[in-house]
Enzyme design. Structure first.
Site, PDB file in Angstrom:
ATOM      1  N   PRO A  52       0.797  -1.224   0.000  1.00 55.27           N
ATOM      2  CG  PRO A  52      -0.988  -1.600   1.473  1.00 55.27           C
ATOM      3  CD  PRO A  52       0.310  -2.196   1.009  1.00 55.27           C
ATOM      4  NE  ARG A  62      10.036  -2.936 -16.193  1.00 58.64           N
ATOM      5  CZ  ARG A  62      11.139  -2.750 -15.489  1.00 58.64           C
ATOM      6  NH1 ARG A  62      12.320  -2.961 -16.055  1.00 58.64           N
ATOM      7  NH2 ARG A  62      11.076  -2.346 -14.240  1.00 58.64           N
ATOM      8  CD  GLU A 101       3.347  -6.539 -14.747  1.00 59.82           C
ATOM      9  OE1 GLU A 101       4.396  -6.634 -14.089  1.00 59.82           O
ATOM     10  OE2 GLU A 101       2.386  -7.301 -14.583  1.00 59.82           O
ATOM     11  CD  GLU A 156       4.400   8.831 -14.662  1.00 54.92           C
ATOM     12  OE1 GLU A 156       3.402   9.448 -15.112  1.00 54.92           O
ATOM     13  OE2 GLU A 156       4.322   7.660 -14.241  1.00 54.92           O
TER      14      GLU A 156
END
Length: 512
Positions: free
Chosen positions: A243, A375, A494, A498
């Site tokens: 979190p 990715r 994934e 930024e």
């Protein structure tokens, strides 16, 4: 050489020179570094598209040049380039952005619903055809219902993918897989074209956990876990994010404390996609209690659990340890269900630690290596979503009449469709190239670049496709609304857009 290919090549070569100079000259300002990294991804895709389609290559390269010019204006000194850096390609860019040229490109796309040739081998075309047929038979008929009602993925979809070997595409042959990243890209695109949440993401988690085990596990662990993953007998989820710690993986706080022959895991993980149905949870935890150790104090565990359907599950061990999951309601990406998972003194055997004692402190590195493949796979997911959006946009534009003319006959519609096709073709070509680079043993930069580019592109393509649908595009009755909300998550998971730009792409560019 074809005139358009010559023009595209001239544009791309100059753009590469600008990026190369900026990568080594740009200051540490995050805004500039982000722009340089993002444009490097777009330019890298433009390079790959040169070998596929001259018209789409020119259109795409010209749009990239226009984008770069906008980011460069007023910041030339920070980029380390002259104000006249792009003057030499003004005529070529104008040719690629000419409205009449865009109309001609769109004519072909409207006729085929395709974003140019794929350039696949005969074997890969057979794979693509088989998966597309499976998607047409089992996934597409259920996709909108699963999304609207936030249902579980039907067992027949999972079983069918298992029968086709889709869960073993990143697992070595010796352990029941095929270890073929090009096939993984092709299969992922086709599944995501049918539905991101009901199929396209099913093989992501086996890819991540399989890569981590393959690279860091003992031989006994590989033989225990990998065949069951490759066959689809055991489904997987990944529990890394917390979190308060998303992209900053090295700061996670979930603890693993040794207790005799066991480890006790305590902490909260979030965005654990498919954690209900999964039999294996890949859990990244802190085994070194010294927080100063940072990412060097993290280790990876394979936590086994029963498979649960629905949106909640809970378990209690004999000694009092608990594990529970609650699905997080999301805008899109439904079917997989993303869970918050709470572990409280959850006991796992020492053999659950990937690499056993040799795996202590290696969790971060194994996780990052696995994310490189993930990715690449996410870029393929984005391409599949875009392809579906393009097809829906073309179909709707052909049948819809606006101001007494088919929507497809309007110049602006054609410009949108041409640009969609060019973006898709560029991202697809780059995904194939990145897969080859990763297979060759490197490809970390390319995987990050294509993920960043394709995921941002998916937002634009689905937005434009939805816009062409007008008010109907906002109705859940039309599949384009599902594609639009699904695309939004791609730039977040994934590797956030930024973070990839600033922490992965920019540093690697500077070292080239």
């Amino acid at each position: 050489m074809d005139d358009n290919l010559a023009r595209a090549t001239a544009v791309v070569e100059l753009l590469r020179a600008v990026i190369d100079k900026a990568a080594h000259s740009a200051d540490q300002d995050q805004t500039v570094a982000y722009d340089v990294a993002s444009m490097s991804s777009a330019v890298a895709a433009a390079v790959e598209l040169l070998d596929h389609d001259a018209d789409l290559a020119l259109l795409y390269a010209a749009d990239v040049a226009a984008d770069l010019a906008g980011r460069l204006t007023g910041r030339e000194s920070q980029w380390g380039v002259d104000r006249t850096a792009l003057d030499g390609i003004a005529g070529d860019v104008a040719a690629g952005r000419d409205p009449a040229f865009l109309e001609r490109v769109a004519e072909r796309v409207l006729a085929t619903r395709e974003a140019g040739p794929r350039g696949l081998s005969e074997d890969l075309e057979l794979v693509r055809s088989a998966v597309r047929q499976f998607a047409a038979d089992r996934i597409i008929p259920a996709a909108d219902r699963i999304h609207r009602d936030d249902e579980d993925i039907p067992a027949d979809i999972i079983d069918g993918l298992a029968d086709m070997g889709c869960f073993g595409l990143s697992i070595p042959d010796a352990y029941g897989g095929t270890d073929d990243l090009l096939s993984m890209v092709v299969v992922t695109e086709e599944l995501s074209r049918a539905s991101l949440g009901a199929a396209g993401s099913l093989i992501t988690r086996p890819e991540i956990i399989g890569t981590a085990i393959s690279r860091g596990g003992t031989e006994e662990q590989k033989r225990r876990w990998l065949p069951a993953i490759a066959s689809g007998e055991r489904l997987c989820a990944v529990a890394v994010t917390e979190p308060d710690h998303g992209s900053d993986v090295g700061a996670i706080t979930t603890s693993a404390v040794r207790d005799g022959d066991d480890w006790m895991l305590t902490g909260v993980k979030t965005w654990c996609t498919f954690a209900g149905r999964a039999h294996y949870l890949l859990v990244l935890a802190r085994t070194d209690p010294d927080r100063a150790a940072g990412h060097r104090g993290l280790s990876l565990f394979v936590v086994e659990k029963p498979s649960f359907s629905g949106h909640e599950w809970s378990l209690t061990q004999e000694g009092g340890g608990t594990a529970e999951g609650r699905a997080i309601r999301t805008l899109g990406y439904r079917g997989m269900h993303s869970f918050e998972v709470r572990l409280d003194r959850w006991r796992v055997p020492a053999a659950a630690l990937i690499g056993l004692d040799d795996g202590l402190g290696r969790g971060f590195y194994l996780q990052m290596q696995a994310f490189a493949n993930a990715r690449l796979q996410t870029a393929a997911r984005a391409v599949g979503v875009m392809q579906a959006a393009l097809e829906l946009a073309v179909d709707y534009a052909r049948q819809r009449t606006v101001f007494r003319r088919p929507l497809a006959d309007h110049q602006l519609t054609r410009a949108k469709i041409a640009r969609m096709a060019a973006l898709i073709a560029a991202c697809r070509a780059f995904a194939f190239a990145a897969a080859r680079a990763v297979t060759a043993g490197d490809g970390q930069l390319e995987a990050a670049q294509v993920k960043q580019l394709a995921c941002r592109a998916a937002e634009w393509v689905t937005r434009e496709a939805q816009q062409l649908h007008g008010g109907y595009g906002y109705a859940e009755e039309y599949s384009i609304s599902r594609l639009f909300v699904d695309a939004r998550v791609l730039s977040i998971f994934e590797g956030a857009d930024e973070v990839l730009a600033l922490r992965v792409i920019a540093p690697r560019l500077a070292k080239r």
